[in-house]
Design an enzyme around this catalytic site. Structure first.
Site, short mmCIF file in Angstrom:
data_model
loop_
_atom_site.label_atom_id
_atom_site.label_comp_id
_atom_site.label_asym_id
_atom_site.label_seq_id
_atom_site.Cartn_x
_atom_site.Cartn_y
_atom_site.Cartn_z
N GLY A 118 17.88 54.70 43.43
CA GLY A 118 18.74 54.17 42.36
C GLY A 118 18.75 55.09 41.14
N LYS A 128 29.33 52.85 52.77
CA LYS A 128 28.42 53.70 53.55
C LYS A 128 27.18 52.91 53.93
CE LYS A 128 24.90 56.49 52.78
NZ LYS A 128 24.19 56.28 54.05
N GLU A 133 6.10 48.23 46.34
CA GLU A 133 6.70 47.36 47.36
C GLU A 133 5.98 47.57 48.69
OE1 GLU A 133 10.90 48.48 47.51
OE2 GLU A 133 11.35 46.35 47.48
N GLY A 164 19.38 49.36 47.17
CA GLY A 164 18.39 50.20 47.84
C GLY A 164 17.15 50.31 46.99
N SER A 165 16.41 51.38 47.19
CA SER A 165 15.12 51.51 46.50
C SER A 165 15.31 51.99 45.06
CB SER A 165 14.26 52.51 47.27
OG SER A 165 14.92 53.76 47.26
N THR A 166 14.32 51.72 44.23
CA THR A 166 14.39 52.13 42.83
C THR A 166 14.43 53.66 42.69
OG1 THR A 166 13.44 50.05 42.10
CG2 THR A 166 13.23 51.91 40.59
N CYS A 185 14.03 42.51 49.90
CA CYS A 185 13.77 42.95 48.51
C CYS A 185 13.16 41.82 47.69
CB CYS A 185 15.06 43.43 47.88
SG CYS A 185 16.36 42.21 47.98
N GLU A 192 21.23 47.25 42.66
CA GLU A 192 20.28 46.19 43.07
C GLU A 192 19.13 46.94 43.72
OE1 GLU A 192 23.26 42.53 44.23
OE2 GLU A 192 22.50 43.83 45.79
P1 NAD Z 1 17.09 53.64 50.19
O1 NAD Z 1 17.16 53.65 48.70
O2 NAD Z 1 16.23 54.64 50.86
O3 NAD Z 1 18.57 53.88 50.79
C1 NAD Z 1 19.64 53.02 50.47
C2 NAD Z 1 20.96 53.73 50.75
O4 NAD Z 1 21.08 54.84 49.87
C3 NAD Z 1 21.10 54.29 52.16
O5 NAD Z 1 22.43 54.05 52.62
C4 NAD Z 1 20.88 55.77 51.96
O6 NAD Z 1 21.54 56.57 52.93
C5 NAD Z 1 21.49 55.99 50.58
N1 NAD Z 1 21.02 57.18 49.85
C6 NAD Z 1 19.83 57.80 49.97
N2 NAD Z 1 19.80 58.88 49.14
C7 NAD Z 1 20.99 58.91 48.48
C8 NAD Z 1 21.55 59.78 47.49
N3 NAD Z 1 20.89 60.84 47.02
N4 NAD Z 1 22.78 59.50 47.03
C9 NAD Z 1 23.47 58.44 47.50
N5 NAD Z 1 23.00 57.60 48.45
C10 NAD Z 1 21.77 57.84 48.93
O7 NAD Z 1 16.71 52.15 50.60
P2 NAD Z 1 16.40 51.57 52.04
O8 NAD Z 1 15.09 52.12 52.49
O9 NAD Z 1 17.60 51.71 52.92
O10 NAD Z 1 16.25 50.00 51.72
C11 NAD Z 1 15.08 49.41 51.28
C12 NAD Z 1 15.09 49.30 49.78
O11 NAD Z 1 16.22 48.56 49.34
C13 NAD Z 1 13.88 48.53 49.23
O12 NAD Z 1 13.40 49.18 48.09
C14 NAD Z 1 14.46 47.18 48.88
O13 NAD Z 1 13.74 46.47 47.89
C15 NAD Z 1 15.82 47.55 48.42
N6 NAD Z 1 16.72 46.39 48.48
C16 NAD Z 1 17.12 45.81 47.31
C17 NAD Z 1 17.93 44.68 47.35
C18 NAD Z 1 18.39 44.01 46.08
O14 NAD Z 1 19.33 43.24 46.14
N7 NAD Z 1 17.78 44.26 44.96
C19 NAD Z 1 18.34 44.16 48.59
C20 NAD Z 1 17.90 44.79 49.75
C21 NAD Z 1 17.10 45.92 49.68
#
Ligand code: NAD
Length: 475
Positions: free
Chosen positions: A255, A197, A403, A250-252, A306, A272
């Site tokens: 997560g 997704k 961040e 994605g974001s903490t 990130c 991650e």
């Molecule tokens: P986000 O956490 O908002 O979303 C990430 C994904 O999660 C999206 O596909 C979103 O649709 C999905 N999502 C949102 N709510 C959900 C839920 N309740 N259940 C399941 N899935 C859900 O992150 P973002 O804004 O897309 O990306 C930026 C963030 O990602 C930053 O915090 C960045 O540091 C982090 N990031 C981390 C790494 C790493 O390897 N550690 C790499 C790239 C980005």
């Protein structure tokens, strides 16, 4: 314009015009939900495409198709060397479409086309080929063991690694193709099926490559793409009983939520998450090299990675020299539409991201930070932001704790090594850290004491397909 450029532009425009569906069981299907999600170009705010807004019913279909393919052994039971060959072919097909994919990335994410070519597509290809090769390198162990009865008897324990089943991959918007393939390729190399997704903000490149997986020979049902909102489609994936593992980047905060959502069905979860990377410049550093490293580690993708530097700690003796050289380079960075020649900094992903950067900036300025360059939305308007450096940033300023995800560099002066390490570690995050020094003993000492999953020493670039990528603490 060369014939090739015309063909690429034509292909991108035909792809954008499609009524994108969901890729399930090796074919496009319409979503059961009626609504559509719009995809915007962050450089001008224009809508460039729409995608399906998958609901629980669509997710169930994708998961069932992946589960059927897994149980029937159409992929998991193939010889590892065949999986490797097909995955290498998949990489070749992605390479054939490299320019088209880079253009889609710049259109939907805003990064400069050079970064899209080198980091998004170029790195993706390296990762794809490296992980394809892992299909033939999955090993078990044989161990000699003794057991209590009869005394002296010796047995061999034999272990083997088996594919876990159906994997859900959930991807953020900042490097959609590369991070998507970080999930797809290891899962497929191991023999698993996957439902991936993408972020609702940047779904296009993963949709574009769906058919390439089938063309390469990945059987129907093994590789599925669903598009939709995190709170509906992502949530349904994390709660579906037939998903054995969730791999999330994605974001903490999301997560944390996702771990909770996955708990009832006891899934394995790989996360991650976000970072708050420190970049330390010691007084024995090569300052010109540190400035180069700082630029790439802070401003790549407009500060939206990130592992981007969030906080700079510079030792008092070299602070004036570092600040002067760094500020001169930052002030010269070219901001604009990622397709324009020479542009290094594209727009932020959306208005919300721009407002968050402004908020963090206002907070730091109200606590006594000084503007060394920038600190304003860019004259281009929209989501563009002027590359910024702040000096005299005070402890307790939000941009040292959260961040930033934008082109803002806060500089803090420190006096000794212990103080720099203490400040660098004073965060809930532990993804990436960087430091510059020419002292060999300090290199070993400091790299061990930094509580981070990845530490860049005298470099601002750390991700590579052969090295593990991940963090500790709440990253
Ligand atoms: P986000 O956490 O908002 O979303 C990430 C994904 O999660 C999206 O596909 C979103 O649709 C999905 N999502 C949102 N709510 C959900 C839920 N309740 N259940 C399941 N899935 C859900 O992150 P973002 O804004 O897309 O990306 C930026 C963030 O990602 C930053 O915090 C960045 O540091 C982090 N990031 C981390 C790494 C790493 O390897 N550690 C790499 C790239 C980005």
């Amino acid at each position: 314009m060369s014939d090739n450029t015309v063909a690429v532009l034509d292909s991108v425009s035909r792809f954008l015009d499609r009524q994108h569906g969901l890729y399930i069981d090796g074919q496009w299907r319409a979503s059961a939900a009626e609504g559509r999600l719009a995809v915007y170009n962050p450089a001008n705010g224009q809508q460039i495409a729409t995608t399906a807004d998958a609901n629980e019913h669509d997710v169930a279909q994708a998961v069932q198709s992946a589960h059927k393919a897994f149980s029937e052994g159409v992929w998991a039971q193939r010889l590892p060397v065949e999986r490797e060959r097909i995955l290498l072919r998949f990489a070749d097909l992605v390479e054939q479409h490299a320019e088209e994919l880079a253009q889609l990335e710049t259109l939907e994410q805003g990064k400069s086309i050079n970064i899209a070519r080198a980091f998004e597509v170029g790195s993706t290809l390296n990762w794809m080929r490296y992980t394809a090769g892992l299909a033939t390198k999955i090993t078990g162990q044989t161990l000699d063991v003794s057991i209590p009865m009869p005394p002296g008897a010796k047995y061999q324990v034999y272990t083997r690694k088996e594919p876990i089943g159906v994997v859900a991959g959930i991807v953020p918007w900042n490097f959609p193709l590369m991070i998507g393939m970080w999930k797809v390729m290891p899962a497929l190399a191991a023999g698993c099926s996957i439902v991936i997704k993408p972020s609702e903000t940047t779904p296009l490149t993963l949709l574009r490559i769906a058919e390439l997986a089938s063309e390469a020979g990945v059987p129907p049902g093994v590789f599925n793409v669903v598009t939709g909102r995190g709170t509906v489609c992502g949530k349904a994936l994390t709660e579906h009983p037939l998903i054995a593992k969730v791999s999330f980047t994605g974001s903490t905060p999301v997560g944390r939520l996702l771990m909770r959502q996955s708990a009832d069905t006891i899934k394995k979860v790989s996360l991650e998450l976000g970072g708050n990377a420190p970049f330390i410049v010691f007084d024995d550093a090569d300052i010109d090299a540190a400035v180069e490293g700082a630029l790439i580690a802070k401003y790549r993708n407009a500060g939206q990675t990130c592992v981007c530097v969030n906080r700079f700690y510079v030792q008092r003796g070299v602070y004036p020299q570092f600040a002067e050289k760094f500020v001169a380079r930052v002030a010269a960075l070219q901001v604009g539409n990622g397709f324009e020649a020479g542009v290094q900094i594209g727009p932020l992903i959306n208005r919300k991201a721009r407002d968050k950067v402004l908020e963090l900036l206002d907070d730091a300025l109200s606590k006594g930070a000084q503007v060394l360059t920038g600190a304003t939305p860019h004259a281009l308007g929209g989501n563009f932001f002027t590359p910024t450096v702040l000096g005299n940033v005070q402890p307790g300023s939000l941009l040292l704790e959260e961040e930033i995800f934008g082109p803002v560099a806060p500089l803090v002066i420190f006096d000794d090594e212990a103080e720099a390490i203490r400040q660098a570690n004073d965060t809930i995050y532990g993804l990436a850290a960087y430091f510059y020094t020419r002292d060999a003993a300090r290199i070993w000492r400091v790299s061990e004491r930094l509580e981070y999953g990845m530490v860049g020493i005298n470099t601002g670039l750390i991700s590579n397909e052969v090295a593990p990528f991940g963090g500790v603490k709440q990253s």
